[in-house]
Design a protein around this motif. Structure first.
Motif, PDB file in Angstrom:
ATOM      1  N   ASP A 187     -35.476  15.937  11.640  1.00 51.58           N
ATOM      2  CA  ASP A 187     -35.685  17.052  12.125  1.00 51.58           C
ATOM      3  C   ASP A 187     -34.787  17.411  13.133  1.00 51.58           C
ATOM      4  N   VAL A 188     -33.468  18.018  12.285  1.00 49.66           N
ATOM      5  CA  VAL A 188     -32.305  18.440  12.691  1.00 49.66           C
ATOM      6  C   VAL A 188     -32.126  19.596  13.182  1.00 49.66           C
ATOM      7  N   THR A 189     -31.701  20.511  14.198  1.00 54.01           N
ATOM      8  CA  THR A 189     -31.681  21.414  14.590  1.00 54.01           C
ATOM      9  C   THR A 189     -29.816  21.250  15.574  1.00 54.01           C
ATOM     10  N   HIS A 190     -29.616  22.795  15.026  1.00 52.03           N
ATOM     11  CA  HIS A 190     -27.755  22.647  15.955  1.00 52.03           C
ATOM     12  C   HIS A 190     -28.011  23.950  16.182  1.00 52.03           C
ATOM     13  N   THR A 224     -23.372  25.095   5.482  1.00 44.69           N
ATOM     14  CA  THR A 224     -22.322  24.316   5.503  1.00 44.69           C
ATOM     15  C   THR A 224     -22.149  23.416   7.150  1.00 44.69           C
ATOM     16  N   THR A 225     -23.249  24.100   7.870  1.00 40.70           N
ATOM     17  CA  THR A 225     -23.324  23.690   9.444  1.00 40.70           C
ATOM     18  C   THR A 225     -24.076  22.141   8.838  1.00 40.70           C
ATOM     19  N   LEU A 226     -24.906  22.475   8.009  1.00 44.02           N
ATOM     20  CA  LEU A 226     -25.595  20.969   7.500  1.00 44.02           C
ATOM     21  C   LEU A 226     -25.192  20.012   7.476  1.00 44.02           C
ATOM     22  N   LEU A 227     -24.212  19.999   6.220  1.00 47.91           N
ATOM     23  CA  LEU A 227     -22.827  19.178   5.265  1.00 47.91           C
ATOM     24  C   LEU A 227     -21.127  18.887   6.727  1.00 47.91           C
ATOM     25  N   ASN A 228     -21.789  19.464   7.255  1.00 44.19           N
ATOM     26  CA  ASN A 228     -20.454  19.344   8.703  1.00 44.19           C
ATOM     27  C   ASN A 228     -20.920  18.094   9.984  1.00 44.19           C
ATOM     28  N   MET A 229     -21.965  18.449   9.554  1.00 41.59           N
ATOM     29  CA  MET A 229     -22.859  17.429  10.637  1.00 41.59           C
ATOM     30  C   MET A 229     -23.042  16.028  10.092  1.00 41.59           C
ATOM     31  N   PHE A 274     -19.150  17.331  13.753  1.00 43.06           N
ATOM     32  CA  PHE A 274     -20.042  17.322  14.912  1.00 43.06           C
ATOM     33  C   PHE A 274     -21.333  16.943  14.603  1.00 43.06           C
ATOM     34  N   ALA A 275     -22.162  16.867  15.959  1.00 41.19           N
ATOM     35  CA  ALA A 275     -22.838  16.029  15.990  1.00 41.19           C
ATOM     36  C   ALA A 275     -24.509  17.107  16.342  1.00 41.19           C
ATOM     37  N   PRO A 276     -25.761  16.420  16.037  1.00 38.28           N
ATOM     38  CA  PRO A 276     -26.875  18.008  15.888  1.00 38.28           C
ATOM     39  C   PRO A 276     -27.047  17.920  17.132  1.00 38.28           C
ATOM     40  N   GLY A 290     -28.821   3.973   5.679  1.00 36.63           N
ATOM     41  CA  GLY A 290     -29.815   3.379   7.315  1.00 36.63           C
ATOM     42  C   GLY A 290     -29.289   3.551   8.406  1.00 36.63           C
ATOM     43  N   LYS A 291     -27.549   3.945   8.521  1.00 38.63           N
ATOM     44  CA  LYS A 291     -26.740   3.823   9.867  1.00 38.63           C
ATOM     45  C   LYS A 291     -26.535   5.172  10.291  1.00 38.63           C
ATOM     46  N   PRO A 292     -26.196   4.985  11.479  1.00 38.88           N
ATOM     47  CA  PRO A 292     -26.763   6.703  12.019  1.00 38.88           C
ATOM     48  C   PRO A 292     -25.081   6.897  11.622  1.00 38.88           C
ATOM     49  N   VAL A 293     -24.634   8.848  11.851  1.00 40.82           N
ATOM     50  CA  VAL A 293     -23.448   9.066  11.499  1.00 40.82           C
ATOM     51  C   VAL A 293     -23.154   9.681  12.939  1.00 40.82           C
ATOM     52  N   ARG A 294     -21.801   8.818  13.209  1.00 39.34           N
ATOM     53  CA  ARG A 294     -21.358   9.076  14.790  1.00 39.34           C
ATOM     54  C   ARG A 294     -20.110   9.157  14.150  1.00 39.34           C
ATOM     55  N   GLY A 295     -19.630  10.582  14.453  1.00 39.78           N
ATOM     56  CA  GLY A 295     -17.861  10.016  13.872  1.00 39.78           C
ATOM     57  C   GLY A 295     -17.787  10.710  13.266  1.00 39.78           C
ATOM     58  N   VAL A 296     -16.688  10.483  11.587  1.00 40.89           N
ATOM     59  CA  VAL A 296     -16.264  11.246  10.827  1.00 40.89           C
ATOM     60  C   VAL A 296     -16.401   9.837   9.921  1.00 40.89           C
TER      61      VAL A 296
END
Length: 285
Positions: free
Chosen positions: A17-20, A60-65, A70-72, A81-87
């Motif tokens: 459910d990603v929106t940016h 590309t925005t989706l790949l970058n997130m 940057f965060a959505p 299974g782990k949240p993406v937080r940071g690079v």
């Protein structure tokens, strides 16, 4: 909301459910600044997935997130299974549309670099051997001691591909990885990359505008709408592996899938993009 049904129980990559939104020049967020709109998708362990869609739609925005740049605005992203937080670096390699080689390092040193850092460091002799093998496979044998300024743009991009593969990561994010190569080299490198992927089976999420490339390399293809991007359609690629790019026209399934992808993609293109896409359609006939 666009939801893609999947049977993947433990995906390597999960987008939920990603929106940016990007801020406009005045620092405001409006509907016009929405880049990605309620996207959900999974990538299984060892699966190759491609995203196709018009230029600037948000792929590309989706790949970058997913890379953690940057965060959505809303929604969530997970890798293993782990949240993406940071690079992301330990389990993720990212190949940009343009090479990002270190200008002060030789070609060989650029390719060995991912094996020198992070949690999975490789002994010196082993990483040099692996780097040399990868450079041979992307048609760069003999260029090991050259610096980036001594290489053509296409050669630098092939070196960047070798560096991406050298890291032996579980997830590879790729943004138009073969777009800078000439037509003949592109086919050779695509086929070699497919062989390496078959052996090592990382999960790959690739952005491409090349429909033949998407069909030749992918297990599934997601068609994205114009900006703000949402998933318009998803297709399974039912052509047996291993595949050879130049042999694809021998399969009726290739022509059928190409036509379906083009039918979904064409309404999303601007007038400026349509002639190039028409050329793709004619080439597949």
């Amino acid at each position: 909301m666009t939801t893609v049904e999947t049977s993947i129980d433990q995906p390597r990559v999960r987008v939920s459910d990603v929106t940016h939104y990007f801020e406009d020049p005045a620092g405001n967020i409006t509907e016009a600044s929405k880049a990605v709109d309620d996207v959900s998708l999974d990538v299984a362990p060892g699966e190759f997935v491609s995203l196709i869609g018009p230029s600037g739609c948000g792929k590309t925005t989706l790949l970058n997130m997913l890379a953690g740049f940057f965060a959505p605005t809303t929604g969530s992203l997970q890798i293993n299974g782990k949240p993406v937080r940071g690079v992301q670096s330990d389990n993720v390699s990212f190949m940009f549309a343009r090479d990002t080689l270190f200008p002060w390092k030789t070609t060989l040193a650029n390719v060995t670099f991912p094996m020198e850092v992070g949690a999975q460091r490789v002994p010196s002799s082993e990483r040099r051997d692996r780097a040399r093998r990868l450079l041979e496979r992307v048609q760069l044998g003999g260029a090991e001691e050259k610096y980036p300024h001594e290489l053509s743009h296409g050669m630098r991009q092939r070196a960047a591909l070798a560096r991406t593969l050298a890291g032996n990561k579980e997830v590879i994010l790729m943004d138009e990885p073969f777009g800078a190569l000439d037509a003949q080299t592109r086919v050779l490198v695509q086929d070699e990359f497919a062989k390496i992927w078959e052996q090592e089976r990382p999960s790959v999420l690739m952005v491409t505008h090349d429909l033949t490339e998407a069909i030749g390399l992918s297990d599934r293809i997601f068609v994205m709408s114009h900006r703000p991007a949402h998933i318009k359609a998803v297709y399974e690629v039912n052509i047996p592996r291993p595949r050879v790019i130049l042999d694809l026209p021998n399969y009726p399934e290739f022509h059928e899938l190409y036509a379906k992808l083009w039918r979904d993609l064409r309404p999303e293109l601007t007038e400026d993009e349509t002639p190039a896409a028409d050329h793709l359609e004619e080439a597949s006939a």
